[in-house]
Structures are given as structure tokens and as C-alpha cells.
Design a protein around this motif. Structure first.
Motif, PDB file in Angstrom:
ATOM      1  N   GLY A  44       8.192  26.759  31.747  1.00  0.00           N
ATOM      2  CA  GLY A  44       9.156  26.364  30.727  1.00  0.00           C
ATOM      3  C   GLY A  44       9.984  25.137  31.056  1.00  0.00           C
ATOM      4  O   GLY A  44      10.969  24.844  30.382  1.00  0.00           O
ATOM      5  N   ARG A  45       9.581  24.383  32.061  1.00  0.00           N
ATOM      6  CA  ARG A  45      10.338  23.193  32.452  1.00  0.00           C
ATOM      7  C   ARG A  45       9.381  22.057  32.775  1.00  0.00           C
ATOM      8  O   ARG A  45       8.323  22.270  33.372  1.00  0.00           O
ATOM      9  N   MET A  46       9.773  20.831  32.400  1.00  0.00           N
ATOM     10  CA  MET A  46       8.934  19.674  32.700  1.00  0.00           C
ATOM     11  C   MET A  46       8.761  19.557  34.217  1.00  0.00           C
ATOM     12  O   MET A  46       9.732  19.614  34.967  1.00  0.00           O
ATOM     13  N   SER A  47       7.504  19.405  34.652  1.00  0.00           N
ATOM     14  CA  SER A  47       7.239  19.269  36.085  1.00  0.00           C
ATOM     15  C   SER A  47       6.568  17.943  36.427  1.00  0.00           C
ATOM     16  O   SER A  47       6.478  17.585  37.600  1.00  0.00           O
ATOM     17  N   TRP A  48       6.088  17.229  35.412  1.00  0.00           N
ATOM     18  CA  TRP A  48       5.464  15.922  35.604  1.00  0.00           C
ATOM     19  C   TRP A  48       5.625  15.145  34.308  1.00  0.00           C
ATOM     20  O   TRP A  48       5.604  15.722  33.217  1.00  0.00           O
ATOM     21  N   CYS A  49       5.832  13.844  34.434  1.00  0.00           N
ATOM     22  CA  CYS A  49       5.869  13.022  33.225  1.00  0.00           C
ATOM     23  C   CYS A  49       5.382  11.616  33.522  1.00  0.00           C
ATOM     24  O   CYS A  49       5.428  11.136  34.652  1.00  0.00           O
ATOM     25  N   TRP A  50       4.898  10.976  32.468  1.00  0.00           N
ATOM     26  CA  TRP A  50       4.417   9.596  32.508  1.00  0.00           C
ATOM     27  C   TRP A  50       5.376   8.816  31.631  1.00  0.00           C
ATOM     28  O   TRP A  50       5.563   9.136  30.460  1.00  0.00           O
ATOM     29  N   LEU A  51       5.990   7.801  32.203  1.00  0.00           N
ATOM     30  CA  LEU A  51       6.977   6.985  31.494  1.00  0.00           C
ATOM     31  C   LEU A  51       6.423   5.596  31.235  1.00  0.00           C
ATOM     32  O   LEU A  51       5.632   5.070  32.028  1.00  0.00           O
ATOM     33  N   ARG A  52       6.867   4.989  30.135  1.00  0.00           N
ATOM     34  CA  ARG A  52       6.452   3.623  29.816  1.00  0.00           C
ATOM     35  C   ARG A  52       7.632   2.864  29.221  1.00  0.00           C
ATOM     36  O   ARG A  52       8.386   3.381  28.415  1.00  0.00           O
ATOM     37  N   SER A  53       7.759   1.598  29.628  1.00  0.00           N
ATOM     38  CA  SER A  53       8.722   0.663  29.058  1.00  0.00           C
ATOM     39  C   SER A  53       8.006  -0.674  28.942  1.00  0.00           C
ATOM     40  O   SER A  53       7.765  -1.336  29.954  1.00  0.00           O
ATOM     41  N   GLY A  54       7.638  -1.058  27.727  1.00  0.00           N
ATOM     42  CA  GLY A  54       6.817  -2.257  27.560  1.00  0.00           C
ATOM     43  C   GLY A  54       5.496  -2.035  28.259  1.00  0.00           C
ATOM     44  O   GLY A  54       4.810  -1.045  28.023  1.00  0.00           O
ATOM     45  N   GLU A  55       5.137  -2.924  29.188  1.00  0.00           N
ATOM     46  CA  GLU A  55       3.895  -2.773  29.943  1.00  0.00           C
ATOM     47  C   GLU A  55       4.096  -2.055  31.270  1.00  0.00           C
ATOM     48  O   GLU A  55       3.133  -1.751  31.968  1.00  0.00           O
ATOM     49  N   ALA A  56       5.348  -1.778  31.627  1.00  0.00           N
ATOM     50  CA  ALA A  56       5.641  -1.089  32.890  1.00  0.00           C
ATOM     51  C   ALA A  56       5.428   0.414  32.726  1.00  0.00           C
ATOM     52  O   ALA A  56       5.789   0.992  31.706  1.00  0.00           O
ATOM     53  N   GLU A  57       4.836   1.034  33.741  1.00  0.00           N
ATOM     54  CA  GLU A  57       4.583   2.465  33.704  1.00  0.00           C
ATOM     55  C   GLU A  57       4.983   3.092  35.028  1.00  0.00           C
ATOM     56  O   GLU A  57       4.926   2.455  36.079  1.00  0.00           O
ATOM     57  N   LEU A  58       5.383   4.357  34.954  1.00  0.00           N
ATOM     58  CA  LEU A  58       5.856   5.095  36.113  1.00  0.00           C
ATOM     59  C   LEU A  58       5.623   6.573  35.856  1.00  0.00           C
ATOM     60  O   LEU A  58       5.786   7.040  34.723  1.00  0.00           O
ATOM     61  N   MET A  59       5.228   7.294  36.889  1.00  0.00           N
ATOM     62  CA  MET A  59       5.089   8.743  36.782  1.00  0.00           C
ATOM     63  C   MET A  59       6.128   9.398  37.680  1.00  0.00           C
ATOM     64  O   MET A  59       6.450   8.870  38.750  1.00  0.00           O
ATOM     65  N   LEU A  60       6.647  10.535  37.237  1.00  0.00           N
ATOM     66  CA  LEU A  60       7.588  11.328  38.022  1.00  0.00           C
ATOM     67  C   LEU A  60       7.024  12.724  38.173  1.00  0.00           C
ATOM     68  O   LEU A  60       6.440  13.271  37.236  1.00  0.00           O
ATOM     69  N   GLN A  61       7.215  13.306  39.345  1.00  0.00           N
ATOM     70  CA  GLN A  61       6.766  14.667  39.590  1.00  0.00           C
ATOM     71  C   GLN A  61       7.887  15.445  40.245  1.00  0.00           C
ATOM     72  O   GLN A  61       8.468  15.010  41.248  1.00  0.00           O
ATOM     73  N   GLN A  62       8.213  16.599  39.672  1.00  0.00           N
ATOM     74  CA  GLN A  62       9.244  17.475  40.220  1.00  0.00           C
ATOM     75  C   GLN A  62       8.772  18.044  41.547  1.00  0.00           C
ATOM     76  O   GLN A  62       7.698  18.633  41.626  1.00  0.00           O
ATOM     77  N   LEU A  63       9.573  17.866  42.596  1.00  0.00           N
ATOM     78  CA  LEU A  63       9.247  18.446  43.892  1.00  0.00           C
ATOM     79  C   LEU A  63       9.975  19.772  44.053  1.00  0.00           C
ATOM     80  O   LEU A  63      11.123  19.915  43.623  1.00  0.00           O
ATOM     81  N   SER A  64       9.315  20.726  44.678  1.00  0.00           N
ATOM     82  CA  SER A  64       9.979  21.987  44.995  1.00  0.00           C
ATOM     83  C   SER A  64      10.945  21.730  46.153  1.00  0.00           C
ATOM     84  O   SER A  64      10.868  20.702  46.830  1.00  0.00           O
TER      85      SER A  64
END
Length: 176
Positions: A44-64
Motif C-alpha cells: 500500500g505504499r510507493m516503493s519505486w518510482c520513475w521521475l521525469r523533468s523535460g529530458e532528465a530522468e531519475l529513479m527512486l527506490q525506497q530502502l528498508s
């Protein structure tokens, strides 16, 4: 002889392990215009996401908690993330007003305007904008226009009662 037949990377996207994914996504949204384009939820909680701003991209992953190893200084922390904001002066000012310990803006020997700040998990971000003559990163420098404005360090009043999830956490001192 045939042309180089080795596979080539089509794109390189950093993926950062973070201690609070919602807070980190808010930080990158607020200061650099990133939006979530894909995500995964667990329990029930976001654990990974893919972000974009223009052509820049970044992924985030929740660490335990077990994955959040903190070494000071971190071994292998010899890399940084370069971000080219569309307005480095405004971005610098907003980060300072929000309480982040961002360095002063400087003009480098290669005529770029740069400053440095760490994100909420300690990842070092180098903000860089090419100078008026560009920085040699591409053949046509049309998108490399620095507007020539100098840094504005005026402090504006902050509403300390409202707290955004990305805000710098200040230690509150209680009187005994």
C-alpha cells in the motif's frame, strides 16, 4: 571491416536508494520540476518510482531500514549527479530559502555557473548552467544561454508554521 557491432546504451538513468521515497520525490518535484511517470507499490505504499523533468530522468527506490547503511563519509561516494536547471539563480535562491546548505554560485574556469547541494539522503547534486559562450557540450549552443543575471541573495520571510514533506528537518530545542 564491419562497423562497430557492440551494443550501445540508449539511455542512462540513475536510480537512487532513499530513506523516504515520498519526501525525496517531493524534493525533486519542488526544486527541479520532476513528475512521477511510473511507480510501483508494495504493502500500500510507493516503493519505486520513475521521475521525469523535460529530458532528465531519475529513479527512486525506497530502502528498508536494513538497507540504509550510513558510512561517513560514504565509501564510493566519488560520483555526483549533475543537474542543469532552466534557471540556476532561481533554483539556488529557492534551495537557500528552504534551508538547504547550498554553496555559493560560482563561475568556473569553463565559464559555467555552478553550486552544490546534497539531497535529503546525502546524494551530492552539482547544479550547473553553461556560460554565455556555452561549455562545449554540444555543437549548437542554442539552448546553452545563460541569462547573465547575478545571484540575488535577498532573504524572504518563510512561513515556519507550514512544513512541506521535503523540507529540511530542523532540530527543535525545548526549554527544560
Amino acid at each position: 571491416m564491419a562497423a562497430d557491432s557492440r551494443p550501445r546504451a540508449a539511455k542512462l538513468i540513475p536510480s537512487l536508494g532513499v530513506s523516504d521515497i515520498d519526501r525525496s520525490a517531493g524534493f525533486y518535484r519542488e526544486f527541479f520540476g520532476f513528475k512521477v511517470v511510473d511507480s510501483y507499490e508494495a504493502h500500500g505504499r510507493m516503493s519505486w518510482c520513475w521521475l521525469r523533468s523535460g529530458e532528465a530522468e531519475l529513479m527512486l527506490q525506497q530502502l528498508s531500514a536494513d538497507q540504509q547503511i550510513r558510512l561517513n563519509p560514504a565509501i564510493g561516494q566519488s560520483w555526483v549527479i549533475y543537474i542543469r536547471p532552466d534557471d540556476i539563480v532561481a533554483t539556488h535562491t529557492r534551495l537557500r530559502q528552504a534551508g538547504f546548505p547550498v554553496s555559493d554560485l560560482v563561475t568556473t574556469s569553463y565559464r559555467a555557473r555552478e553550486c552544490f547541494v546534497s539531497d535529503l539522503d546525502g546524494y551530492e547534486l552539482w547544479l550547473s548552467a553553461p556560460g554565455a559562450e556555452g561549455n562545449g557540450d554540444d555543437e549548437d549552443e542554442e539552448d546553452d544561454d545563460w541569462n547573465g543575471e547575478e545571484e540575488d541573495d535577498e532573504d524572504e520571510d518563510e512561513d515556519e508554521d507550514e512544513e512541506e514533506p521535503w523540507q529540511v528537518r530542523r532540530k527543535r530545542h525545548s526549554r527544560a
